[in-house]
Design an enzyme around this catalytic site. Sequence first.
Site, PDB file in Angstrom:
ATOM      1  NE  ARG A  93      -1.577   2.170   2.935  1.00  0.00           N
ATOM      2  CZ  ARG A  93      -0.598   2.895   3.427  1.00  0.00           C
ATOM      3  NH1 ARG A  93       0.008   3.812   2.689  1.00  0.00           N
ATOM      4  NH2 ARG A  93      -0.192   2.734   4.675  1.00  0.00           N
ATOM      5  CD  GLU A 139       2.320   9.804   4.096  1.00  0.00           C
ATOM      6  OE1 GLU A 139       1.952  10.994   4.015  1.00  0.00           O
ATOM      7  OE2 GLU A 139       2.980   9.230   3.227  1.00  0.00           O
ATOM      8  CB  ILE A 191      12.588   8.927   0.353  1.00  0.00           C
ATOM      9  CG1 ILE A 191      13.072  10.200   1.060  1.00  0.00           C
ATOM     10  CG2 ILE A 191      11.785   9.234  -0.906  1.00  0.00           C
ATOM     11  CD1 ILE A 191      11.974  11.058   1.667  1.00  0.00           C
TER      12      ILE A 191
END
Lengths: 260, 397
Positions: free
Chosen positions: B102, B375, B175
């Site tokens: 995901r 996030e 990243i």
Amino acid sequence: MNIVVLVKQVPDTWSERKLSDADHTLDRASADAVLDEINERAVEEALLAKEAQGGEVTVVCMGPERANEAIRKALSMGADSAVHVSDEALHGSDAVQTARTLAAAIGTLESVDLVIAGNESTDGRAGAVPAMVAELLGWPQLTYARKLDTDGQSVSIERESDAGVATVEANLPALVSVTEKINEPRYPSFKGIMAAKKKPVSTLSVADVGLSADEVGLGSAPTQVVSSAPAPPKEAGVKVTDEGEGGVQIVEFLSGQKLV
Amino acid sequence: MNASGTRPEFDPYDPLGIDGELSTEQLAIRDSVRALCRDHVTPYVGDWFERGELPGIRDLARELGKLGVLGMHLQGYGCAGMSAVDYGVACEELEACDSGLRSLVSVQGSLAMFAIWRWGSEEHKQQWLPKMAAGEAIGCFGLTEPDHGSDPASMRTWARRDGSDWVLNGRKMWITNGSVADVAVVWARTDEGVRGFVVPTDTPGFSAPEITQKLSLRASVTSELVLDEVRVPDEAALPEAVGLRGPLSCLNEARYGIVWGATGAARNCLEAALDYSRSREQFGKPIAGFQLTQSKLADMAVRVNNGRLLALHLGRRKDAGTLLPQQVSFGKLDNVRGALEVARTARTVLGANGISLEYPVIRHMTNLESVLTYEGTGEMHALTIGQAMTGIPAFRD
């Protein structure tokens, strides 16, 4: 070229499958229903032929209203349109009546070059319908194909059976039934899923395909299921411990089962 | 009772009947993603996780591209143009398989592609989006730095003008997709404020060493981005974004996907625990028959399905254009910590098998430790909600 794919909605092989007590027909409510896996391969093969030769792919399905889910999946994969023969009178139809209905439905379509079907469904497993449909259409039948090639004029398959592999050819129009080995079907893409909403599905009754209700269904079926019983649970196997006689014991076991 | 007097049967895997809220097409989207995962990822992902690699990531990206998953909620440029709920349904399935999968899709679609789609020039869109939607090109998104996480405004990576070019220097950290990316969207300070740059990863001075020694998202590529005098033309800058609202808009997109994704991981843990408890026998009966186990199963079912309802609610608001960033924070905060609770509870149901990669539970559990802080950490989302409720920002003056 115009290709017809025969599809069937079947109970998911992962779910528990039952026959109804009243008439020994499939209890459709008891299991999840899916497009038969072998039909996904038939659709894939039709789409590959269309991508190579151009033309249209039409799905033909006989089944209750709910079978439109299976049709929808075939359209999502990329088939162009569908014919759904749905009629209460069809309930309990056997392989012969199913073949008659499907052949009649194919007869309502114009200029069909090739019919592709799975070699047998995962529920009934009669494995007879494709051959019967070809017979009723008066077309050559090329069954158990593990590979299919067509140039739009003729069709050639590799036919795999217990006897070996044979290359079989016929002029079109013809019917081909495919095995599990034919291809790996694509997943319906998101664009395909959205496009399927707008694709035409014509729902036909038994009368619409030119048959009468007393020709189909349980009452007039040429074959009858007299009784049915669930498969017995698997019994524990025989364990052979090799104490010098193991080989002999295995041969004795196999000959006792009439396997050698 | 409905009009015909029949009631649907209770489904242990969908106890609230939430699937009934989804359209035929959304169920088909779910089935397609599920089938792709079943064939291409699930049988192998435990092994990839153990080895700490994602082999064949390019083939996998192309498979995802063929299906239409990459940038699926964007319109045009080869993207599928699906709704927010459609996108959520796909995220739930992807993360029910593995959070790393995901993450790959989120970073490609919601961060890299969204940044270009929302803030890029027409040339950027034409050059990158069709290839990225097809999975032919992989993107990454560089905002976080080694010393600047929750507070991106303090970032040190900077871009200076040199004639008509820009020259970038600095480092980005954590990243996803970095080492395999063809293009990086890099955020840097400039004299005008924070700006985004579309940097092809073969530009001299750009490198992306992979981060090893991680115990989470092991079936996912995580990298550092090193920018050493990276020279790009003026056109590389995203013309429409100046200031932090550029990158924050992208994060909001990705967080929305996580709200759904986390429930997928939790759902898969619950399914594993339920199946295990019904077949595992101790003291002469299945452990599902013990009250303590049933209590755990009920609590997990409540947690998972509350999370699914929240995700669906936020998705419908997003499709209606009424979703607020604070509501995304609400979802990300609670669905991720809820998923971790479920994973830890499921792990206890499985006993010693709970820590084995033969089952998905420990993999989800350690993956969710990353999802917890990336996030936006749980703390930052709590502070965002706190600020919205009180009108008082607690994390900046």
